[in-house]
Design a protein around this motif. Sequence first.
Motif, PDB file in Angstrom:
ATOM      1  N   MET A 138       2.921  20.523   8.902  1.00  0.00           N
ATOM      2  CA  MET A 138       3.861  19.347   9.413  1.00  0.00           C
ATOM      3  C   MET A 138       4.812  19.732  10.734  1.00  0.00           C
ATOM      4  SD  MET A 138       5.205  17.635   5.756  1.00  0.00           S
ATOM      5  CE  MET A 138       6.261  16.570   6.700  1.00  0.00           C
ATOM      6  N   GLU A 139       5.326  20.749  10.658  1.00  0.00           N
ATOM      7  CA  GLU A 139       5.876  21.524  11.817  1.00  0.00           C
ATOM      8  C   GLU A 139       5.099  21.601  13.069  1.00  0.00           C
ATOM      9  OE1 GLU A 139       8.007  25.394  13.409  1.00  0.00           O
ATOM     10  OE2 GLU A 139       8.906  24.516  11.569  1.00  0.00           O
ATOM     11  N   ASN A 199      -7.257   1.442   8.098  1.00  0.00           N
ATOM     12  CA  ASN A 199      -8.416   2.272   8.047  1.00  0.00           C
ATOM     13  C   ASN A 199      -8.134   3.733   8.121  1.00  0.00           C
ATOM     14  OD1 ASN A 199     -11.009   0.304   8.163  1.00  0.00           O
ATOM     15  ND2 ASN A 199      -9.499  -0.281  10.084  1.00  0.00           N
ATOM     16  N   THR A 200      -7.052   4.073   7.360  1.00  0.00           N
ATOM     17  CA  THR A 200      -6.455   5.617   7.257  1.00  0.00           C
ATOM     18  C   THR A 200      -6.098   5.790   5.853  1.00  0.00           C
ATOM     19  OG1 THR A 200      -5.822   5.513   9.573  1.00  0.00           O
ATOM     20  CG2 THR A 200      -4.913   7.327   8.032  1.00  0.00           C
ATOM     21  N   GLU A 201      -6.470   6.936   5.256  1.00  0.00           N
ATOM     22  CA  GLU A 201      -6.004   6.977   4.066  1.00  0.00           C
ATOM     23  C   GLU A 201      -4.516   7.467   4.018  1.00  0.00           C
ATOM     24  OE1 GLU A 201      -8.256   6.976   1.107  1.00  0.00           O
ATOM     25  OE2 GLU A 201      -9.463   6.304   3.004  1.00  0.00           O
ATOM     26  N   PRO A 202      -3.975   7.191   2.789  1.00  0.00           N
ATOM     27  CA  PRO A 202      -2.528   7.247   2.391  1.00  0.00           C
ATOM     28  C   PRO A 202      -1.971   8.616   2.935  1.00  0.00           C
ATOM     29  CG  PRO A 202      -3.362   5.930   0.682  1.00  0.00           C
ATOM     30  CD  PRO A 202      -4.755   6.478   1.587  1.00  0.00           C
ATOM     31  N   GLU A 203      -2.713   9.823   2.375  1.00  0.00           N
ATOM     32  CA  GLU A 203      -2.199  11.039   2.777  1.00  0.00           C
ATOM     33  C   GLU A 203      -2.432  11.447   4.334  1.00  0.00           C
ATOM     34  OE1 GLU A 203      -6.622  11.346   1.290  1.00  0.00           O
ATOM     35  OE2 GLU A 203      -4.779  10.362   0.945  1.00  0.00           O
ATOM     36  N   ASP A 204      -2.998  10.786   5.123  1.00  0.00           N
ATOM     37  CA  ASP A 204      -3.130  11.051   6.465  1.00  0.00           C
ATOM     38  C   ASP A 204      -2.218  10.170   7.459  1.00  0.00           C
ATOM     39  OD1 ASP A 204      -5.084  12.740   6.281  1.00  0.00           O
ATOM     40  OD2 ASP A 204      -6.718  11.511   6.254  1.00  0.00           O
ATOM     41  N   GLN A 225       0.838  -1.358  -0.153  1.00  0.00           N
ATOM     42  CA  GLN A 225       0.031  -0.038  -0.033  1.00  0.00           C
ATOM     43  C   GLN A 225       0.953   1.336   0.146  1.00  0.00           C
ATOM     44  OE1 GLN A 225      -3.127  -0.071   3.179  1.00  0.00           O
ATOM     45  NE2 GLN A 225      -3.935  -1.971   2.498  1.00  0.00           N
ATOM     46  N   PRO A 226       0.405   2.331  -0.795  1.00  0.00           N
ATOM     47  CA  PRO A 226       1.260   3.525  -0.918  1.00  0.00           C
ATOM     48  C   PRO A 226       1.261   4.381   0.428  1.00  0.00           C
ATOM     49  CG  PRO A 226      -0.816   3.766  -2.200  1.00  0.00           C
ATOM     50  CD  PRO A 226      -0.653   2.350  -1.612  1.00  0.00           C
ATOM     51  N   LYS A 227       1.345   3.789   1.522  1.00  0.00           N
ATOM     52  CA  LYS A 227       1.508   4.384   2.754  1.00  0.00           C
ATOM     53  C   LYS A 227       2.655   4.658   3.606  1.00  0.00           C
ATOM     54  CE  LYS A 227      -3.542   3.185   3.597  1.00  0.00           C
ATOM     55  NZ  LYS A 227      -4.782   2.294   4.549  1.00  0.00           N
ATOM     56  N   ILE A 228       2.659   5.556   4.691  1.00  0.00           N
ATOM     57  CA  ILE A 228       3.605   5.680   5.238  1.00  0.00           C
ATOM     58  C   ILE A 228       3.431   4.999   6.972  1.00  0.00           C
ATOM     59  CG2 ILE A 228       4.981   7.412   7.053  1.00  0.00           C
ATOM     60  CD1 ILE A 228       4.342   9.613   4.639  1.00  0.00           C
ATOM     61  N   ALA A 229       4.167   4.042   7.096  1.00  0.00           N
ATOM     62  CA  ALA A 229       4.014   3.143   8.344  1.00  0.00           C
ATOM     63  C   ALA A 229       5.054   3.195   9.301  1.00  0.00           C
ATOM     64  CB  ALA A 229       3.583   1.767   8.047  1.00  0.00           C
ATOM     65  N   GLN A 248      12.409  13.530  13.120  1.00  0.00           N
ATOM     66  CA  GLN A 248      12.129  13.450  11.898  1.00  0.00           C
ATOM     67  C   GLN A 248      10.638  13.055  11.642  1.00  0.00           C
ATOM     68  OE1 GLN A 248      16.200  12.176   9.561  1.00  0.00           O
ATOM     69  NE2 GLN A 248      15.183  10.429  10.648  1.00  0.00           N
ATOM     70  N   TYR A 249      10.107  13.937  10.739  1.00  0.00           N
ATOM     71  CA  TYR A 249       8.298  13.377  10.581  1.00  0.00           C
ATOM     72  C   TYR A 249       8.004  13.357   9.329  1.00  0.00           C
ATOM     73  CZ  TYR A 249       3.421  14.718  11.164  1.00  0.00           C
ATOM     74  OH  TYR A 249       2.335  14.592  11.005  1.00  0.00           O
ATOM     75  N   VAL A 250       7.537  12.289   8.882  1.00  0.00           N
ATOM     76  CA  VAL A 250       7.405  11.824   7.606  1.00  0.00           C
ATOM     77  C   VAL A 250       5.862  12.067   7.524  1.00  0.00           C
ATOM     78  CG1 VAL A 250       7.919   9.988   5.812  1.00  0.00           C
ATOM     79  CG2 VAL A 250       9.352  10.256   7.879  1.00  0.00           C
ATOM     80  N   LYS A 251       5.583  12.641   6.298  1.00  0.00           N
ATOM     81  CA  LYS A 251       4.350  12.757   5.842  1.00  0.00           C
ATOM     82  C   LYS A 251       4.292  13.492   4.543  1.00  0.00           C
ATOM     83  CE  LYS A 251      -0.203  14.024   7.466  1.00  0.00           C
ATOM     84  NZ  LYS A 251      -0.921  14.827   8.544  1.00  0.00           N
ATOM     85  N   HIS A 252       3.197  13.114   3.792  1.00  0.00           N
ATOM     86  CA  HIS A 252       2.791  13.996   2.252  1.00  0.00           C
ATOM     87  C   HIS A 252       4.182  13.829   1.372  1.00  0.00           C
ATOM     88  CE1 HIS A 252      -0.571  15.712   4.153  1.00  0.00           C
ATOM     89  NE2 HIS A 252       0.288  16.477   5.014  1.00  0.00           N
ATOM     90  N   GLY A 253       4.859  12.488   1.569  1.00  0.00           N
ATOM     91  CA  GLY A 253       5.844  12.108   0.658  1.00  0.00           C
ATOM     92  C   GLY A 253       7.369  12.811   0.930  1.00  0.00           C
ATOM     93  N   HIS A 254       7.107  13.451   2.112  1.00  0.00           N
ATOM     94  CA  HIS A 254       8.456  14.087   2.583  1.00  0.00           C
ATOM     95  C   HIS A 254       8.929  14.111   4.107  1.00  0.00           C
ATOM     96  CE1 HIS A 254       7.051  16.334  -0.933  1.00  0.00           C
ATOM     97  NE2 HIS A 254       8.202  16.785  -1.049  1.00  0.00           N
TER      98      HIS A 254
END
Length: 663
Positions: free
Chosen positions: A640-641, A577-582, A545-549, A594-600
Motif C-alpha cells: 500500500m505504501e 468494472n473493478t473487483e472490490p479488492e482492487d 457494493q462493497p467497494k471503495i470509491a 490517506q490511502y484507503v485499500k483492503h479495508g484499511h
Amino acid sequence: MTNFAAVKRLTSSPLFAVACNLLLAYVVYQIARVAYLLDNWSYFAQGLSWELWKGGLVFDTSAILITNSAYIVLMLLPLHWKERWVWWQKMCKVLFVTVNTAALALCLADAAYFPFTMRRTTTTVFNEFQNESNVLSIIGTETLRHWYFVVLAGIVAMALWKLCRPQHSGRAGTGSAPTWWQYDLEMIVSLAIIVPLAVAGIRGGFTTAVRPITISNASQYVDRPIDAALVLNTPFAIYRTIGKDVFTVPQYFDSEEELQAIYNPISQISNLKSQINNKNVVVLIVESFGREYIGALNKDLENGRYKGYTPCVDSIIGLSTTFKWSYCNGRKSIDGMPSILSGIPMFVEPFFLTPASMNEVSGIAALLAKKGYETAFFHGAQRGSMGFQAFARKTGFQQYYGREDFEDDPRFGGHDDFDGLWAIWDEPFLQYYCAKMNEMQQPFMTAVFTASSHHPYKIPEKYAGRFPEEGVEIHKCIRYTDMALGRFFQEASRQPWFQNTIFVLTSDHTNQSDHAYYQTDLGGFCSPIIIYEPSDTTRVKGEIQPKIAQQTDILPTVMGLTGCEEPFVAFGIDLLNTEPEDTWAVNYLNGTYQYVKHGHVLQFDGEKTRSVYALTDSLMTSPFPSKGGVGLTQEQMQQMERELKAIIQQYMTRMVNDKLTIK
C-alpha cells in the motif's frame, strides 16, 4: 556602577523592551490557539497532548519573529538620536500592537473557517475568492455569528496597548544614560545577537542541517493529521506559502519503468459491451451533501434508528448503485470540480489555484465532446464565481449557464429567486437545469453545481415551517436541497431523454457534522457517489457494493458506461468494472496522505507511514501495529505504501511537466 544601576540600565534598554513585548506576542498566539481549539472542540478533543503544544511553540516562534521583524529592527537600530523622538516610540508601539492584533484576527477568522476545510488557510484562499462579489457580505455575516471572537480580539488589543513595554533609556549623553557611542555599540551588539537567533527561530532550528520548517512539519507533533491544524498558526501558513512551488517531484522510484508498473494513471476503456451506447450523462454536484446526512447510507448509525435528512435521495438510492466506502478528494468546492469532472485529486493545494492550472486538462466533457456529445455546465451563482466558468471552458464544456442566464429566462422567477448572497435557490435552478437540457441535442453531457446547502445556512422563507432548525444548522438546508433534487428527478422523469441517461450524484465536499465518525481524519471526507441509470437492467437496484470509491473514479466510470475509446489521464478507476479488492481512494490532509485499500486506511507523511487503521475502527482509535494485524499483513501494508508513493510521484510529475492529458 552599582548592581542596582546596572539592572536599571538593562531593564530600560530597547533590547529588554523587545524581549518583554515578544513574550506578550507568545501569549497572544496561545490565546488564539485556545480559541481555535474551543471553537472546534469536537474535532480536536481526542488528540490533545503536550507534544502538540510543544510543536505549536515552534511554529509560533517562526510566525512571531517574521511578523515582528520590522518592529525589532526599528527598536534596535543603532541610532541614538531616535531616543529623543517620542513619535518614534509611539510608531513602534502602534506597529507592534497592530501586527499582533492582526495575527490574532487571522487565527480567529480561521477558527470559524476550519470546519469547512479541516486545515489552516494558506495564500490560495485569496485566489479562491477573488471573483466573488459577496465576500464582504460573507465576512460580515460570519463576524456577527462569531461576535465573541470580535470581543476577544478587542480585549486582547487593549491589553497589548496597555502592557506593551516602552523604551526608557533616556536621552543619550545625559545623567546616567549611556553616551551616544555606548548606546550605538549596545544596539549593534544586540542586533548581532538577535539576528542569528531570529533566523534560527524562523527556520525552526539552529543547525545548518535543519531545513526551514514548512506546513508539513506540523505532522511530526501529532498522531492524527487533523490535529496539525492546531499545531500551526494562520500567519505561518500564509507567509510560508507565498510564492512557493506547490508541487515538487519526489524521487521514490528512480526507474520510470518501475513507477509505471506500480501505478499508471493513463486509462483506456476496453469494455466492448458499453461501446455500443451513447447515453446522456448528467452529473449533479450537490453542495456540502456529505454522506453523513443520507439515511440510506447510514443504516448502522444510531443503532439503526438514524433516518437522515434526505428522503428524496434515499428513494433514488433505492434505484441506484452506491458504494459502501465513498470519499471526496478534497475539502473545498474548488477541490471537488477537478476531482469529479477531470479525475484530478487535491494534493497539497487546490490544483486550479496553482500555476499548474495553466496545464492542458481534459475531462468528461472534452472526452465525450469528441464522440459528438453536446456539453454544458450549470452553476446558479454569477459568472466567474469560484473560477467555475474558467474551469468549465478549459475542460471542454461548450456552454456555461449561470445566475445571469437564469434571470434572463422569462419562464422562471428571475432575480426574485436569488438567495441574496450566493446564488439562485436550488429548487428553481434545478428546474431551469432540466428545462435547458430539454433544448439540447442528444447525446448530451451536463453538470450542475448546486449552492443552497451552504453557509450561511439559509432556506427560502416559504419553507421555514417545513424545514425547521434541527441538529446542526445545515440540516434544514440539506432537507431543502433534497426536496429540490426530488422535484428535479420528478420533472426529469417526464422528459424523453430520461430513460437514455446516466445520472451521477455526489457532493463537492462534506460540511457540518454532529456524529463523531464523520469528524475523524477520514470521516471528514465521506461523500456519496450514486450512479442512477433508469433503463439499466444488468445491476441490482439499490445495491450498495462493497467497494471503495472516490470522486476521481467518476470520470473512468462514466467512460466505461458510455464506451469512450479515447485514452485519458485520471487518478481513479472504473468502479463498475473493478473487483472490490482492487478499489482504492486517496486524499490529503495537513501534510498527510490517506490511502484507503483492503479495508484499511494508511496515513503517510511523504516520508514514512505514520498510522494504519481498519475501516471498521470508525473513530480511528486503534492503529494497527507495524507488522500488520487481522485482515492486513505486513506485506500488504508495504505494498500500500509503494502504491501510494507511485500515485504521489505520478501526480507531481504530471503537474510539473504538464502531462495531465494524452498528448
